[in-house]
Design a protein around this motif. Structure first.
Motif, PDB file in Angstrom:
ATOM      1  N   ILE A   1       0.847  -1.199   0.000  1.00 11.19           N
ATOM      2  CA  ILE A   1       0.000   0.000   0.000  1.00 11.19           C
ATOM      3  C   ILE A   1       0.881   1.247   0.000  1.00 11.19           C
ATOM      4  CG2 ILE A   1      -1.750   1.326   1.280  1.00 11.19           C
ATOM      5  CD1 ILE A   1      -2.938  -1.280   0.211  1.00 11.19           C
ATOM      6  N   GLU A   2       1.927   1.223   0.804  1.00  9.99           N
ATOM      7  CA  GLU A   2       2.853   2.358   0.890  1.00  9.99           C
ATOM      8  C   GLU A   2       3.542   2.640  -0.441  1.00  9.99           C
ATOM      9  OE1 GLU A   2       3.707   4.616   3.722  1.00  9.99           O
ATOM     10  OE2 GLU A   2       1.661   3.857   3.802  1.00  9.99           O
ATOM     11  N   ALA A   3       3.734   1.619  -1.250  1.00 11.18           N
ATOM     12  CA  ALA A   3       4.357   1.800  -2.563  1.00 11.18           C
ATOM     13  C   ALA A   3       3.485   2.676  -3.470  1.00 11.18           C
ATOM     14  CB  ALA A   3       4.614   0.448  -3.222  1.00 11.18           C
ATOM     15  N   GLY A   4       2.211   2.819  -3.126  1.00 10.93           N
ATOM     16  CA  GLY A   4       1.286   3.628  -3.919  1.00 10.93           C
ATOM     17  C   GLY A   4       1.009   4.988  -3.302  1.00 10.93           C
ATOM     18  N   LYS A   5       1.956   5.518  -2.544  1.00 13.95           N
ATOM     19  CA  LYS A   5       1.768   6.807  -1.851  1.00 13.95           C
ATOM     20  C   LYS A   5       1.368   7.944  -2.784  1.00 13.95           C
ATOM     21  CE  LYS A   5       4.588   6.723   2.289  1.00 13.95           C
ATOM     22  NZ  LYS A   5       5.764   7.245   2.969  1.00 13.95           N
ATOM     23  N   THR A   6       1.745   7.860  -4.041  1.00 17.76           N
ATOM     24  CA  THR A   6       1.439   8.944  -4.982  1.00 17.76           C
ATOM     25  C   THR A   6       0.043   8.819  -5.589  1.00 17.76           C
ATOM     26  OG1 THR A   6       2.434   7.708  -6.806  1.00 17.76           O
ATOM     27  CG2 THR A   6       3.877   9.221  -5.586  1.00 17.76           C
ATOM     28  N   LYS A   7      -0.623   7.716  -5.324  1.00 17.06           N
ATOM     29  CA  LYS A   7      -1.975   7.517  -5.871  1.00 17.06           C
ATOM     30  C   LYS A   7      -2.959   8.440  -5.162  1.00 17.06           C
ATOM     31  CE  LYS A   7      -0.642   3.861  -8.244  1.00 17.06           C
ATOM     32  NZ  LYS A   7      -0.488   3.854  -9.662  1.00 17.06           N
ATOM     33  N   GLU A   8      -3.943   8.915  -5.898  1.00 20.82           N
ATOM     34  CA  GLU A   8      -4.908   9.852  -5.310  1.00 20.82           C
ATOM     35  C   GLU A   8      -5.745   9.222  -4.199  1.00 20.82           C
ATOM     36  OE1 GLU A   8      -8.675   9.736  -8.307  1.00 20.82           O
ATOM     37  OE2 GLU A   8      -6.893  10.772  -9.045  1.00 20.82           O
ATOM     38  N   TYR A   9      -5.909   7.919  -4.236  1.00 21.11           N
ATOM     39  CA  TYR A   9      -6.743   7.245  -3.235  1.00 21.11           C
ATOM     40  C   TYR A   9      -5.949   6.814  -1.992  1.00 21.11           C
ATOM     41  CZ  TYR A   9      -4.695   3.239  -5.654  1.00 21.11           C
ATOM     42  OH  TYR A   9      -3.821   2.356  -6.226  1.00 21.11           O
ATOM     43  N   TYR A  10      -4.638   7.012  -1.975  1.00 24.28           N
ATOM     44  CA  TYR A  10      -3.764   6.540  -0.891  1.00 24.28           C
ATOM     45  C   TYR A  10      -4.180   7.082   0.480  1.00 24.28           C
ATOM     46  CZ  TYR A  10       0.219   6.424   2.260  1.00 24.28           C
ATOM     47  OH  TYR A  10       1.019   6.254   3.362  1.00 24.28           O
ATOM     48  N   LYS A  11      -4.087   6.185   1.471  1.00 22.84           N
ATOM     49  CA  LYS A  11      -4.226   6.574   2.880  1.00 22.84           C
ATOM     50  C   LYS A  11      -3.159   5.792   3.650  1.00 22.84           C
ATOM     51  CE  LYS A  11      -8.997   7.979   3.527  1.00 22.84           C
ATOM     52  NZ  LYS A  11      -9.902   7.719   2.452  1.00 22.84           N
ATOM     53  N   ASP A  12      -2.567   6.413   4.653  1.00 25.37           N
ATOM     54  CA  ASP A  12      -1.583   5.738   5.487  1.00 25.37           C
ATOM     55  C   ASP A  12      -2.323   4.856   6.488  1.00 25.37           C
ATOM     56  OD1 ASP A  12       0.427   4.857   7.137  1.00 25.37           O
ATOM     57  OD2 ASP A  12       1.297   6.844   7.480  1.00 25.37           O
ATOM     58  N   LEU A  13      -2.282   3.563   6.256  1.00 20.32           N
ATOM     59  CA  LEU A  13      -3.007   2.619   7.104  1.00 20.32           C
ATOM     60  C   LEU A  13      -2.470   2.598   8.531  1.00 20.32           C
ATOM     61  CD1 LEU A  13      -3.460  -0.385   4.640  1.00 20.32           C
ATOM     62  CD2 LEU A  13      -5.017   1.514   5.091  1.00 20.32           C
ATOM     63  N   ALA A  14      -1.228   3.004   8.719  1.00 20.11           N
ATOM     64  CA  ALA A  14      -0.643   3.026  10.070  1.00 20.11           C
ATOM     65  C   ALA A  14      -1.322   4.074  10.950  1.00 20.11           C
ATOM     66  CB  ALA A  14       0.855   3.306   9.988  1.00 20.11           C
ATOM     67  N   LYS A  15      -2.008   5.027  10.342  1.00 12.93           N
ATOM     68  CA  LYS A  15      -2.685   6.083  11.094  1.00 12.93           C
ATOM     69  C   LYS A  15      -4.162   5.766  11.346  1.00 12.93           C
ATOM     70  CE  LYS A  15       0.452   9.684   9.591  1.00 12.93           C
ATOM     71  NZ  LYS A  15       0.643  10.873   8.793  1.00 12.93           N
ATOM     72  N   ILE A  16      -4.589   4.591  10.938  1.00 17.39           N
ATOM     73  CA  ILE A  16      -5.992   4.187  11.120  1.00 17.39           C
ATOM     74  C   ILE A  16      -6.037   3.200  12.286  1.00 17.39           C
ATOM     75  CG2 ILE A  16      -8.001   3.106  10.045  1.00 17.39           C
ATOM     76  CD1 ILE A  16      -6.887   4.080   7.332  1.00 17.39           C
ATOM     77  N   SER A  17      -6.698   3.601  13.366  1.00 15.25           N
ATOM     78  CA  SER A  17      -6.638   2.839  14.618  1.00 15.25           C
ATOM     79  C   SER A  17      -7.169   1.409  14.516  1.00 15.25           C
ATOM     80  CB  SER A  17      -7.397   3.587  15.714  1.00 15.25           C
ATOM     81  OG  SER A  17      -8.772   3.676  15.371  1.00 15.25           O
ATOM     82  N   TRP A  18      -8.104   1.143  13.642  1.00 18.34           N
ATOM     83  CA  TRP A  18      -8.708  -0.178  13.563  1.00 18.34           C
ATOM     84  C   TRP A  18      -8.006  -1.107  12.563  1.00 18.34           C
ATOM     85  CZ3 TRP A  18     -10.702  -1.012   8.735  1.00 18.34           C
ATOM     86  CH2 TRP A  18     -11.011   0.114   7.976  1.00 18.34           C
ATOM     87  N   VAL A  19      -6.926  -0.616  11.935  1.00 18.09           N
ATOM     88  CA  VAL A  19      -6.098  -1.454  11.058  1.00 18.09           C
ATOM     89  C   VAL A  19      -4.854  -1.858  11.853  1.00 18.09           C
ATOM     90  CG1 VAL A  19      -4.750  -1.566   8.924  1.00 18.09           C
ATOM     91  CG2 VAL A  19      -6.929  -0.307   8.960  1.00 18.09           C
ATOM     92  N   ASN A  20      -4.702  -3.145  12.063  1.00 19.51           N
ATOM     93  CA  ASN A  20      -3.574  -3.684  12.822  1.00 19.51           C
ATOM     94  C   ASN A  20      -2.528  -4.236  11.862  1.00 19.51           C
ATOM     95  OD1 ASN A  20      -4.814  -3.528  15.587  1.00 19.51           O
ATOM     96  ND2 ASN A  20      -6.323  -4.794  14.530  1.00 19.51           N
TER      97      ASN A  20
END
Length: 160
Positions: free
Chosen positions: A40-59
């Motif tokens: 997912i991080e490899a797609g940081k430049t994509k318009e839909y990208y979100k940093d999953l590490a900042k989402i509390s319910w994603v482990n």
């Protein structure tokens, strides 16, 4: 609480739909192996990208048995780690779309679903009103879904 592991493609699909929230609404939390996070991080430049590490319910979890990956040489690292993680966690469900990954998940005795299965469940639970616009949005965003499969899904959802 259910233990649900996801591979990369379903997460990307929900990001493209801007409906990652459906995973939270249906499962409360999800687990992803580190390799999926990196994909997912490899797609940081994509318009839909979100940093999953900042989402509390994603482990984001490291797998314990890195040697187990060698049994899945025909899979990419994210898929292989997702299957290993689901096995290690004794997950209730793995969300995986790719045909070969699904084959391996079944042979690991994992219960599985995919992006479309999650969307159907979301409709059944009343979290989305219609499936057709979401399927069209996915195909418009370069997610391949055959017309015949679309029709089967829409019939199942009562939209055809």
């Amino acid at each position: 609480m259910l233990k649900v592991v996801s591979n990369t493609t379903p997460i990307i699909s929900f990001l493209k739909l801007n409906r990652l929230d459906l995973l939270k609404d249906l499962y409360n939390q999800i687990y992803i192996p580190h390799a999926v996070y990196q994909e997912i991080e490899a797609g940081k430049t994509k318009e839909y990208y979100k940093d999953l590490a900042k989402i509390s319910w994603v482990n984001i979890v490291e797998i314990n048995d890195e040697h187990a990956i060698k049994y899945f040489l025909d899979l990419d690292l994210g898929e292989a780690e997702a299957i290993v993680l689901a096995t290690e966690l004794k997950a209730d469900l793995i969300i995986i779309d790719e045909k070969l990954g699904r084959f391996h998940a079944k042979h690991a005795n994992l219960k599985l679903t995919g992006t479309i299965g999650v969307l159907l469940k979301a409709k059944t639970k009343g979290l989305i009103a219609e499936l057709k616009p979401l399927l069209n949005q996915l195909t418009n965003n370069k997610v391949w879904i055959s017309e015949s499969l679309k029709n089967v899904i829409l019939r199942k959802a009562g939209e055809l």
